[in-house]
Design a protein around this motif. Structure first.
Motif, mmCIF file in Angstrom:
data_model
loop_
_atom_site.group_PDB
_atom_site.id
_atom_site.type_symbol
_atom_site.label_atom_id
_atom_site.label_comp_id
_atom_site.label_asym_id
_atom_site.label_seq_id
_atom_site.Cartn_x
_atom_site.Cartn_y
_atom_site.Cartn_z
ATOM 1 N N VAL A 27 4.982 10.043 -6.893
ATOM 2 C CA VAL A 27 6.083 10.332 -7.814
ATOM 3 C C VAL A 27 5.563 10.461 -9.239
ATOM 4 N N LEU A 28 4.662 9.559 -9.637
ATOM 5 C CA LEU A 28 4.088 9.620 -10.982
ATOM 6 C C LEU A 28 3.327 10.928 -11.191
ATOM 7 N N GLY A 29 2.549 11.327 -10.170
ATOM 8 C CA GLY A 29 1.833 12.598 -10.265
ATOM 9 C C GLY A 29 2.776 13.775 -10.384
ATOM 10 N N VAL A 71 0.832 -1.205 0.000
ATOM 11 C CA VAL A 71 0.000 0.000 0.000
ATOM 12 C C VAL A 71 0.869 1.259 0.000
ATOM 13 N N TRP A 72 1.876 1.274 0.872
ATOM 14 C CA TRP A 72 2.763 2.439 0.938
ATOM 15 C C TRP A 72 3.580 2.596 -0.345
ATOM 16 N N LEU A 73 4.025 1.475 -0.897
ATOM 17 C CA LEU A 73 4.768 1.530 -2.156
ATOM 18 C C LEU A 73 3.883 2.079 -3.276
ATOM 19 N N THR A 74 2.629 1.640 -3.301
ATOM 20 C CA THR A 74 1.696 2.152 -4.300
ATOM 21 C C THR A 74 1.484 3.651 -4.148
ATOM 22 N N LEU A 75 1.360 4.106 -2.887
ATOM 23 C CA LEU A 75 1.182 5.536 -2.633
ATOM 24 C C LEU A 75 2.399 6.331 -3.090
ATOM 25 N N VAL A 76 3.588 5.837 -2.769
ATOM 26 C CA VAL A 76 4.816 6.535 -3.169
ATOM 27 C C VAL A 76 4.918 6.617 -4.690
ATOM 28 N N VAL A 77 4.639 5.496 -5.359
ATOM 29 C CA VAL A 77 4.678 5.479 -6.822
ATOM 30 C C VAL A 77 3.643 6.449 -7.393
#
Length: 284
Positions: free
Chosen positions: A18-20, A9-15
């Motif tokens: 960063v993508l945004g 979940v945290w990795l998805t949020l970080v990605v």
């Protein structure tokens, strides 16, 4: 398993963040560069046309204008902006404080105002959160009444889904699309800018690049107070919607964890049963 899901979940949020950031970079940077170039060319052209003014004097003048603008004051030779600290505007500012919107277009400039802000915010923000929570419960009543009605008896899951869509669509239309239309008419913004402002406000992002009531003069006080009422109702609805979406996401994650734990338990039980079973005659 829970730690693994949390990490995902945290990795998805970080990605996602960063993508945004990368997307905003490619969308906005070129416009920023053009603005800098145009501003610098205008600076040079002004000095070339008015050689009696030094660049130091012009820079000092611009800094003074910017300092006044940062305090919400825009003054020219013939015009002056409306007061940001009349009663209605001050109440509007107080709304942006307790709701944590914080447009940033105005801020206390005195030591007394900043000191008062510290105590006002610490008391007002939790008080506002409690009030919005109660208001959110009231806004849930139409959904609860709608859920009691049966639209599709043969498909209960489809029935519940359609009711949620109806509730969200009505709320989105009344509290987002319709106010954006009003701001488009009253503020003379484009509808895209108006919709952008509505979402920025109700998500408490509060950039401050668009603020209602800055140009309205005839009914400015009443208009700002009406906007305050809309903000409180809209915030309660958006907070409710975000909470529901969060609950759905947490439910999906919990189901994934429970399913994994169940499969792991079944596999462990099978392994234990195999170890406890006596060897067959054929194997001997």
């Amino acid at each position: 398993m829970r730690s693994l899901v949390l990490a995902v979940v945290w990795l998805t949020l970080v990605v996602y963040i960063v993508l945004g950031g990368v997307i905003f970079h490619f969308i906005e940077e070129s416009t920023e560069s053009d603005t800098k170039t145009n501003a610098f060319d205008g600076f040079k052209n002004f000095l070339s046309n008015y050689s009696c003014i030094s660049h130091e004097e012009l820079e000092l003048f611009i800094k003074n204008v910017i300092q006044a603008y940062d305090q919400g004051v825009l003054v020219t030779y013939n015009t002056s902006s409306e007061s940001n600290w009349d009663i209605a505007s001050s109440i509007f500012f107080a709304i942006t404080v307790v709701t944590t919107i914080g447009y940033g277009h105005i801020a206390p400039s005195t030591d007394s105002g900043r000191t008062f802000f510290v105590f006002y915010a610490f008391v007002g923000i939790p008080l506002c959160m409690v009030a919005l929570g109660f208001l959110g419960e009231k806004l849930q009543l139409p959904l609860k009444k709608l859920q009691k009605r049966v639209l599709w008896r043969d498909r209960p899951r489809y029935d519940s889904y359609i009711k949620s869509v109806i509730y969200v669509t009505l709320g989105f239309s009344i509290l987002i699309l319709l106010p954006a239309l009003v701001f488009w008419i009253v503020e003379d913004w484009s509808y895209t800018d108006s919709l952008y402002y509505v979402v920025v406000t109700l998500t408490t992002v509060g950039f401050g690049d668009f603020v209602p009531g800055a140009n309205e003069k005839n009914f400015r006080a009443v208009y700002k107070l009406v906007v305050c009422v809309w903000i409180m109702i809209g915030l309660a609805w958006v907070a409710l919607l975000i909470s529901e979406v969060g609950d759905v996401m947490r439910g999906k994650v919990s189901k994934l964890i429970n399913k994994h734990n169940s499969n792991a338990k079944e596999l462990s039980d099978k392994e234990q049963n195999m170890e406890l079973q006596p060897p067959s005659a054929a194997s001997i």
